[in-house]
Design a protein around this motif. Structure first.
Motif, PDB file in Angstrom:
ATOM      1  N   THR A 538       5.415   0.518  -0.513  1.00  0.00           N
ATOM      2  CA  THR A 538       3.604   1.103  -0.723  1.00  0.00           C
ATOM      3  C   THR A 538       3.465   2.407  -1.260  1.00  0.00           C
ATOM      4  O   THR A 538       2.575   2.408  -2.105  1.00  0.00           O
ATOM      5  N   GLN A 539       4.375   2.860  -1.191  1.00  0.00           N
ATOM      6  CA  GLN A 539       4.531   4.679  -2.501  1.00  0.00           C
ATOM      7  C   GLN A 539       4.735   4.155  -3.910  1.00  0.00           C
ATOM      8  O   GLN A 539       4.649   4.842  -4.565  1.00  0.00           O
ATOM      9  N   LEU A 540       4.745   3.219  -3.888  1.00  0.00           N
ATOM     10  CA  LEU A 540       4.532   2.373  -5.819  1.00  0.00           C
ATOM     11  C   LEU A 540       3.439   1.791  -6.019  1.00  0.00           C
ATOM     12  O   LEU A 540       3.785   1.057  -6.763  1.00  0.00           O
ATOM     13  N   LEU A 541       2.601   1.651  -4.855  1.00  0.00           N
ATOM     14  CA  LEU A 541       1.065   0.479  -5.661  1.00  0.00           C
ATOM     15  C   LEU A 541       0.532   0.966  -6.108  1.00  0.00           C
ATOM     16  O   LEU A 541      -0.206   0.402  -6.782  1.00  0.00           O
ATOM     17  N   THR A 542       0.914   3.243  -6.379  1.00  0.00           N
ATOM     18  CA  THR A 542       0.289   3.129  -7.811  1.00  0.00           C
ATOM     19  C   THR A 542       1.384   3.669  -8.321  1.00  0.00           C
ATOM     20  O   THR A 542       0.536   4.545  -9.772  1.00  0.00           O
ATOM     21  N   ARG A 543       2.533   3.426  -8.896  1.00  0.00           N
ATOM     22  CA  ARG A 543       3.193   3.545  -9.560  1.00  0.00           C
ATOM     23  C   ARG A 543       3.788   1.731 -10.534  1.00  0.00           C
ATOM     24  O   ARG A 543       3.052   1.527 -10.095  1.00  0.00           O
ATOM     25  N   ASN A 571      16.443   7.683   2.785  1.00  0.00           N
ATOM     26  CA  ASN A 571      16.318   9.030   1.689  1.00  0.00           C
ATOM     27  C   ASN A 571      17.012   8.927   0.285  1.00  0.00           C
ATOM     28  O   ASN A 571      16.278   9.619  -0.460  1.00  0.00           O
ATOM     29  N   LEU A 572      17.905   7.589   0.238  1.00  0.00           N
ATOM     30  CA  LEU A 572      18.100   7.754  -0.710  1.00  0.00           C
ATOM     31  C   LEU A 572      17.715   7.176  -2.353  1.00  0.00           C
ATOM     32  O   LEU A 572      17.247   7.025  -3.342  1.00  0.00           O
ATOM     33  N   VAL A 573      16.861   5.736  -1.357  1.00  0.00           N
ATOM     34  CA  VAL A 573      15.981   5.449  -1.825  1.00  0.00           C
ATOM     35  C   VAL A 573      14.627   6.181  -2.379  1.00  0.00           C
ATOM     36  O   VAL A 573      13.258   5.997  -3.161  1.00  0.00           O
ATOM     37  N   GLY A 574      14.367   7.029  -1.249  1.00  0.00           N
ATOM     38  CA  GLY A 574      13.201   7.773  -1.688  1.00  0.00           C
ATOM     39  C   GLY A 574      13.325   8.735  -2.606  1.00  0.00           C
ATOM     40  O   GLY A 574      12.502   9.293  -3.464  1.00  0.00           O
TER      41      GLY A 574
END
Length: 683
Positions: A538-543, A571-574
């Motif tokens: 979901t954090q990559l929807l705008t990326r 933590n690692l993927v974030g």
């Protein structure tokens, strides 16, 4: 056989052959009296001189020469002459073997060499006498044969003792002056002439051994042995010519008593000369060795400038005081010699050392004896010149006489003043450091309690705020305009960020307190990886960043705390999502190996400088690349991930280069177990 013979060797061989042949070739010799001397001695000497290489050639030549001389002198058959030569060559072979054991160098200046000479010459003489008596039975009566054997024994013994010592290679120098040695030679020859040439009385003969003893004591061994040989040959010749006291001994029985007394006189003179010369040589070697040892010890004693060395008698009076002691204590040796050792230490120091040793008193003898018996260095405070205090590590050794009585003490010490000062400074520094550590521990404990308490106190109101914000956002409390809904959504995101920060602080507090408890259960890591990637997509929807996942279809099972492993991966993927610019790529892979599971998170982000990578897992640390690019973060995520992986007995590694991305590898040891029905992963 050919060899390069020196002129000296050829001369010695020729001289020995002459001295073998001439005595056996003189007309008028009676083999029952004067016959043969000193032929046997030179025959043995020639065999010893030429050594084992020429042994059999020497014996062959001697047999031929002696056989020819006996045949001519005594008018016997050649066979008897050759048989008679065995009485000389046989003892020569025996004596050579006993003296050298086949390969040992001939030397009589040592006690063993002197003993070998006496034993070998006696054995050779006994063999010569036995063979002479046996061969004489073929020509004379048993009485004359017995007399021949006796004379052969005495003649052979005297000849060997007179000739063989000349071959000794002893290197002792004369102790007398050149003038004294010339005078001794002159007096010896004069006394020989005065005693042996006229018809003197028999007691006068004993002046000669006295002068020989003088030469053996003051001259070199070679000179003493040469004098013995000269005196023996002169005494034999003059007595044979009817001169001197021995020629008239025996009242008409000259043919028996004269030769017996002559040979006994020569044997006695030889023993006196050989024994005195050997004893003096050995004494000189021992003295030289002791002198060299004393000189060496003196040099060592005085050259030890950094070591204190003091010797004293049994009562503590100083007898030696080396240069090191002078430099250490400030006194000159002449200022302290003869004074008592207690001048170097105060009364209270002696009492302290006595108490350490369990002694009732502190007198020097008992204190020093007990210290020497301990064989350990003792720390002493000594007082130098001008009341200067010196710390010394002192070792004492007792000096005893032949009966084991203590006659003195040897003290060896090292200046430890600077070392003591350094140790004291170190002790104070360690004490201060220990106090600082205790204070830091207390501060850290208070901080942990504060963080824990504040985190707990913050969690409840923040959770309540997030709940009300979600009610507003969902429209439960009424519809909001679009602009207000955006503001409420932003409040909700920051609230969730704040709650994660609180959770990180609580986890960090548990890790530092050693209270992190894992709830292990059989877990499929593949399911955990999929859930984390789904959560963060979901954090990559705008990326425009690509997230790729490579997970095996079959379960990868191990005993783990699924919730904590999820936190590690989040933590690692974030971090990869935050530090990878648009257009980049993030790849998450899971590999099931034989003994462990390997999770790799790699990206094409901004990377981490090499010099900062060793601090990456420290709490609150943020890389310079994150600061320079104004990327938000608390610096707690990787330290918490490292603690969780370590609690699982695993490892986490980083491989990164600025501008080329970062790869994080997590290795978790594998343990058998069934897959949980529902992995504990947040959805």
């Amino acid at each position: 056989m050919t060899t390069n013979w020196s002129r000296k060797r050829a001369l010695v061989v020729a001289l020995c052959l002459v001295m073998i042949v001439v005595p056996l070739s003189l007309d008028g010799l009676d083999y029952r009296s004067f016959g043969g001397f000193p032929a046997v001695g030179f025959a043995v000497a020639l065999v010893v001189y030429l050594g084992p290489r020429w042994l059999w050639w020497t014996l062959l030549v001697e047999t031929v020469v002696i056989g020819a001389a006996l045949t001519r002198t005594y008018e016997v058959s050649p066979v008897f002459g050759v048989a008679g030569s065995i009485t000389v060559t046989g003892p020569a072979l025996l004596v050579w073997y006993l003296l050298t054991r086949g390969d040992r160098q001939f030397e009589i200046s040592t006690q063993s060499g002197e003993r070998r000479l006496i034993v070998a010459s006696a054995a050779g003489a006994l063999l010569c006498g036995s063979l002479g008596g046996v061969f004489a039975l073929a020509e004379v009566s048993p009485r004359d044969a017995l007399l021949t054997g006796l004379m052969s024994f005495l003649s052979s013994l005297a000849a060997q003792l007179a000739v063989l010592p000349v071959l000794d290679r002893a290197s002792r120098v004369a102790s007398g002056t050149r003038t004294e040695l010339i005078a001794q030679w002159t007096i010896l020859l004069t006394i020989v002439a005065l005693v042996l040439m006229p018809q003197t009385d028999l007691p006068m003969l004993f002046l000669i051994p006295a002068v020989l003893s003088w030469g053996a004591n003051r001259g070199s061994p070679r000179s003493a042995h040469q004098q013995l040989l000269v005196v023996s040959i002169l005494a034999y010749l003059l007595t044979f010519l009817g001169r001197g006291p021995l020629a008239q001994a025996g009242d008409g029985v000259q043919d028996v008593s004269g030769p017996i007394l002559l040979y006994l006189f020569l044997v006695a003179s030889a023993y006196v000369t050989i024994l005195i010369s050997g004893s003096v040589a050995r004494l000189q070697r021992v003295t030289d060795k002791a002198t060299r040892s004393a000189s060496t010890m003196e040099r060592i004693f005085e050259s030890a400038h950094r070591t204190l060395i003091i010797t004293s008698d049994a009562d503590g009076r100083i007898t030696r005081f080396n240069r090191g002691a002078e430099l250490m204590l400030g006194y000159r040796a002449d200022e302290v010699l003869g004074r008592r050792a207690n001048m170097f230490y105060p009364k209270y120091e002696a009492g302290k050392q006595a108490r350490r040793l369990g002694l009732p008193g502190d007198d020097f003898r008992s204190l020093a004896t007990r210290m020497a018996a301990s064989r350990e260095p003792w720390d002493w405070q000594m007082v130098g010149k001008g009341k200067r205090k010196v710390r010394v590590s002192l070792s004492l050794t007792s000096v005893t006489d032949d009966d084991g009585r203590i006659v003195g003490f040897l003290g060896v010490g090292e200046d430890t003043t600077d070392r003591h000062a350094a140790n004291e400074a170190l002790r104070l520094a360690l004490a201060n450091e220990h106090a600082s550590v205790l204070k830091l521990r207390e501060v850290d404990r208070v901080k942990q309690e504060l963080v824990s308490n504040v985190s707990h106190e913050l969690r409840t109101p923040i959770t309540s705020i997030i709940g009300y914000v979600e009610l507003l956002h969902d429209g439960t409390l009424g519809d909001l305009p679009s602009e207000q809904r955006q503001v409420v959504a932003r409040i909700a995101r920051n609230g969730h960020r704040l709650i994660r920060l609180v959770e990180d602080l609580l986890t960090l507090s548990q890790v530092e307190a050693g209270a992190l408890v894992l709830q292990r259960a059989p877990t499929d890591l593949g399911a955990v990886v999929r859930a984390v990637c789904l959560l963060l997509e979901t954090q990559l929807l705008t990326r425009s960043v690509e997230l790729v996942m490579d997970v095996p279809d079959s379960p990868v099972t191990l005993l783990a705390d699924a919730h904590e492993v999820e936190r590690v991966l989040v933590n690692l993927v974030g971090n990869s999502i935050k530090f990878t610019p648009d257009g980049g790529r993030i790849e998450v892979t899971l590999r099931d190996e034989e003994k462990a599971a390997l999770i790799t998170v790699s990206d094409t982000g901004i990377g981490i400088p090499l010099e900062e990578q060793d601090q990456l897992f420290s709490r609150f640390f943020r890389a310079s690349s994150a600061t320079d690019n104004a990327i938000q973060g608390s610096g707690l995520g990787l330290s918490i991930a490292h603690a969780i992986v370590t609690a699982h007995e695993g490892t986490i590694e980083v491989d990164s280069e600025p501008g080329r991305g970062t790869t994080m590898r997590v290795c978790l040891p594998r343990e058998g177990g069934a897959v949980a029905d529902e992995p504990l992963v947040s959805q």
